[in-house]
Every structure is written in C-alpha cells, then in structure tokens.
Motif scaffolding. Structure first.
Motif, PDB file in Angstrom:
ATOM      1  N   ILE A  12       0.840  -1.199   0.000  1.00 10.89           N
ATOM      2  CA  ILE A  12       0.000   0.000   0.000  1.00 10.89           C
ATOM      3  C   ILE A  12       0.876   1.250   0.000  1.00 10.89           C
ATOM      4  CG2 ILE A  12      -1.665   1.322   1.379  1.00 10.89           C
ATOM      5  CD1 ILE A  12      -3.055  -1.411   1.898  1.00 10.89           C
ATOM      6  N   ALA A  13       2.048   1.198   0.614  1.00  9.84           N
ATOM      7  CA  ALA A  13       2.982   2.327   0.553  1.00  9.84           C
ATOM      8  C   ALA A  13       3.421   2.574  -0.891  1.00  9.84           C
ATOM      9  CB  ALA A  13       4.194   2.066   1.442  1.00  9.84           C
ATOM     10  N   VAL A  14       3.679   1.500  -1.631  1.00 14.19           N
ATOM     11  CA  VAL A  14       4.045   1.634  -3.044  1.00 14.19           C
ATOM     12  C   VAL A  14       2.891   2.275  -3.821  1.00 14.19           C
ATOM     13  CG1 VAL A  14       4.589   0.356  -5.164  1.00 14.19           C
ATOM     14  CG2 VAL A  14       5.736  -0.229  -3.013  1.00 14.19           C
ATOM     15  N   LEU A  15       1.670   1.818  -3.556  1.00 16.56           N
ATOM     16  CA  LEU A  15       0.497   2.414  -4.198  1.00 16.56           C
ATOM     17  C   LEU A  15       0.403   3.902  -3.862  1.00 16.56           C
ATOM     18  CD1 LEU A  15      -2.220   2.319  -5.728  1.00 16.56           C
ATOM     19  CD2 LEU A  15      -3.272   1.603  -3.557  1.00 16.56           C
ATOM     20  N   GLY A  80      -5.810  -8.289   4.413  1.00 17.29           N
ATOM     21  CA  GLY A  80      -4.843  -7.484   3.673  1.00 17.29           C
ATOM     22  C   GLY A  80      -5.144  -7.440   2.183  1.00 17.29           C
ATOM     23  N   LEU A  81      -5.530  -8.582   1.625  1.00 19.20           N
ATOM     24  CA  LEU A  81      -5.865  -8.622   0.200  1.00 19.20           C
ATOM     25  C   LEU A  81      -7.124  -7.815  -0.101  1.00 19.20           C
ATOM     26  CD1 LEU A  81      -5.027 -12.330  -0.653  1.00 19.20           C
ATOM     27  CD2 LEU A  81      -3.900 -10.275  -1.566  1.00 19.20           C
ATOM     28  N   LEU A  82      -8.119  -7.907   0.775  1.00 18.28           N
ATOM     29  CA  LEU A  82      -9.324  -7.095   0.597  1.00 18.28           C
ATOM     30  C   LEU A  82      -8.972  -5.615   0.590  1.00 18.28           C
ATOM     31  CD1 LEU A  82     -11.884  -8.891   2.956  1.00 18.28           C
ATOM     32  CD2 LEU A  82     -11.985  -8.769   0.456  1.00 18.28           C
ATOM     33  N   LEU A  83      -8.138  -5.223   1.532  1.00 21.29           N
ATOM     34  CA  LEU A  83      -7.733  -3.824   1.628  1.00 21.29           C
ATOM     35  C   LEU A  83      -6.936  -3.403   0.390  1.00 21.29           C
ATOM     36  CD1 LEU A  83      -7.456  -1.163   3.190  1.00 21.29           C
ATOM     37  CD2 LEU A  83      -5.418  -2.144   4.276  1.00 21.29           C
ATOM     38  N   LEU A  84      -5.936  -4.172   0.030  1.00 22.56           N
ATOM     39  CA  LEU A  84      -5.099  -3.821  -1.111  1.00 22.56           C
ATOM     40  C   LEU A  84      -5.914  -3.746  -2.402  1.00 22.56           C
ATOM     41  CD1 LEU A  84      -2.284  -3.256  -2.277  1.00 22.56           C
ATOM     42  CD2 LEU A  84      -2.008  -5.745  -2.509  1.00 22.56           C
ATOM     43  N   LEU A  85      -6.717  -4.745  -2.652  1.00 25.92           N
ATOM     44  CA  LEU A  85      -7.546  -4.747  -3.857  1.00 25.92           C
ATOM     45  C   LEU A  85      -8.519  -3.568  -3.831  1.00 25.92           C
ATOM     46  CD1 LEU A  85      -8.278  -6.105  -6.497  1.00 25.92           C
ATOM     47  CD2 LEU A  85      -9.844  -7.601  -5.222  1.00 25.92           C
ATOM     48  N   GLY A  86      -9.103  -3.316  -2.678  1.00 26.95           N
ATOM     49  CA  GLY A  86     -10.021  -2.194  -2.551  1.00 26.95           C
ATOM     50  C   GLY A  86      -9.358  -0.868  -2.855  1.00 26.95           C
ATOM     51  N   ARG A  87      -8.150  -0.676  -2.340  1.00 28.26           N
ATOM     52  CA  ARG A  87      -7.437   0.586  -2.572  1.00 28.26           C
ATOM     53  C   ARG A  87      -7.031   0.739  -4.035  1.00 28.26           C
ATOM     54  NH1 ARG A  87      -8.815   4.311  -0.565  1.00 28.26           N
ATOM     55  NH2 ARG A  87     -10.628   3.048  -0.794  1.00 28.26           N
ATOM     56  N   VAL A  88      -6.580  -0.359  -4.654  1.00 33.29           N
ATOM     57  CA  VAL A  88      -6.170  -0.305  -6.060  1.00 33.29           C
ATOM     58  C   VAL A  88      -7.377  -0.019  -6.954  1.00 33.29           C
ATOM     59  CG1 VAL A  88      -5.311  -1.690  -7.999  1.00 33.29           C
ATOM     60  CG2 VAL A  88      -4.112  -1.724  -5.802  1.00 33.29           C
ATOM     61  N   LEU A  89      -8.472  -0.725  -6.739  1.00 30.52           N
ATOM     62  CA  LEU A  89      -9.664  -0.511  -7.563  1.00 30.52           C
ATOM     63  C   LEU A  89     -10.211   0.894  -7.393  1.00 30.52           C
ATOM     64  CD1 LEU A  89     -11.570  -3.906  -7.175  1.00 30.52           C
ATOM     65  CD2 LEU A  89     -10.285  -3.071  -9.165  1.00 30.52           C
ATOM     66  N   HIS A  90     -10.262   1.365  -6.150  1.00 30.28           N
ATOM     67  CA  HIS A  90     -10.778   2.705  -5.909  1.00 30.28           C
ATOM     68  C   HIS A  90      -9.893   3.752  -6.568  1.00 30.28           C
ATOM     69  CE1 HIS A  90     -11.757   6.443  -3.835  1.00 30.28           C
ATOM     70  NE2 HIS A  90     -12.965   5.923  -3.716  1.00 30.28           N
ATOM     71  N   ALA A  91      -8.583   3.623  -6.413  1.00 29.51           N
ATOM     72  CA  ALA A  91      -7.658   4.596  -6.999  1.00 29.51           C
ATOM     73  C   ALA A  91      -7.770   4.608  -8.521  1.00 29.51           C
ATOM     74  CB  ALA A  91      -6.228   4.291  -6.571  1.00 29.51           C
ATOM     75  N   TYR A  92      -7.845   3.431  -9.121  1.00 32.69           N
ATOM     76  CA  TYR A  92      -7.940   3.355 -10.573  1.00 32.69           C
ATOM     77  C   TYR A  92      -9.275   3.923 -11.053  1.00 32.69           C
ATOM     78  CZ  TYR A  92      -7.855   1.671 -15.344  1.00 32.69           C
ATOM     79  OH  TYR A  92      -7.883   1.613 -16.713  1.00 32.69           O
ATOM     80  N   GLY A  93     -10.354   3.524 -10.412  1.00 36.57           N
ATOM     81  CA  GLY A  93     -11.676   3.992 -10.820  1.00 36.57           C
ATOM     82  C   GLY A  93     -11.874   5.474 -10.597  1.00 36.57           C
ATOM     83  N   PHE A  94     -11.265   6.010  -9.557  1.00 33.86           N
ATOM     84  CA  PHE A  94     -11.446   7.408  -9.196  1.00 33.86           C
ATOM     85  C   PHE A  94     -10.500   8.321  -9.952  1.00 33.86           C
ATOM     86  CE2 PHE A  94     -11.209  11.247  -6.704  1.00 33.86           C
ATOM     87  CZ  PHE A  94     -12.487  11.388  -6.189  1.00 33.86           C
TER      88      PHE A  94
END
Length: 127
Positions: A12-15, A80-94
């Motif tokens: 998530i830091a890399v993201l 952790g996977l739920l969080l990471l996937l959630g953050r990646v999808l939200h960032a990409y979609g937003f």
C-alpha cells in the motif's frame, strides 16, 4: 513475530507513492503549486491520493493489532488482500480522466469490509 502486516503496509505504501507521483506530475504539467488550479483531472488525482491516505493507515493499524493478538495468518492475508484490492480498484476507478463508478464502489466496499472485519476480529480477540 509480525510477518503479514508488513507485506500489505509495504504494498500500500508503493500504491501511495505512485498516487503521489501522479499528483506531482499533473501539478508540473499544469504549473499548479497549490490546490488543483481548477483542473478536474488534477483534483481527481489529488482525491485518489487523499482517499488512500485517509483509509489505508487506519485499516493497516487494525490489521497490525489483529496480528499482534494472534489472528490466523490466512485470515490476516484475507483482510490485507481485501484492503489492497479495494485501494487499487478505488484509486484506478477514481483517478482516471473518465472515472469508473463501479470500480470506485467496489473499491470502497472492499476497503470497508476489511476495516469492519478487522475491527470485529480485534473486539472478539480482546474480549
């Protein structure tokens, strides 16, 4: 020994750094040093970064507490996977010039699911 939380904190830091660089690059292109200068794409990039900064630390703290309380590693990886996937999808979609509402919605749903499950886990383990 803590071995699961550092994985997701690092990813998530890399993201977060990627989202931050995106903001910096857009600021440079638009010659905007503060705020968004009326540029909608810059504002979206800033909010994608800000949203990550708002939710990820709290979720990672809950993940760490669950790990310190002895939650099963498979379960911590699920959170952790739920969080990471959630953050990646939200960032990409937003953050896109043409936002994808469904990805934003799925992303925040996964993030909230991770936070709520971690909170309930911590309460259960603490009582």
């Amino acid at each position: 020994m803590i071995s699961v939380t550092p994985i997701y904190a690092s990813l998530i830091a890399v993201l977060f750094v990627a989202l931050s660089v995106n903001v910096i690059v857009r600021r440079g292109r638009q010659r905007v040093s503060m705020g968004h200068g009326g540029d909608d794409d810059l504002m979206k990039a800033m909010r994608a970064q800000g949203n990550c900064a708002e939710y990820a630390p709290f979720a990672l703290l809950l993940l760490l507490i669950a790990e310190l309380q002895g939650a099963a590693h498979w379960y911590l990886h699920l959170l952790g996977l739920l969080l990471l996937l959630g953050r990646v999808l939200h960032a990409y979609g937003f953050g896109r010039a043409d936002p994808i509402l469904l990805l934003r919605q799925i992303g925040i749903l996964l993030t909230f699911t991770s936070i709520l499950l971690a909170a309930l886990t911590n309460l259960t383990l603490a009582l």
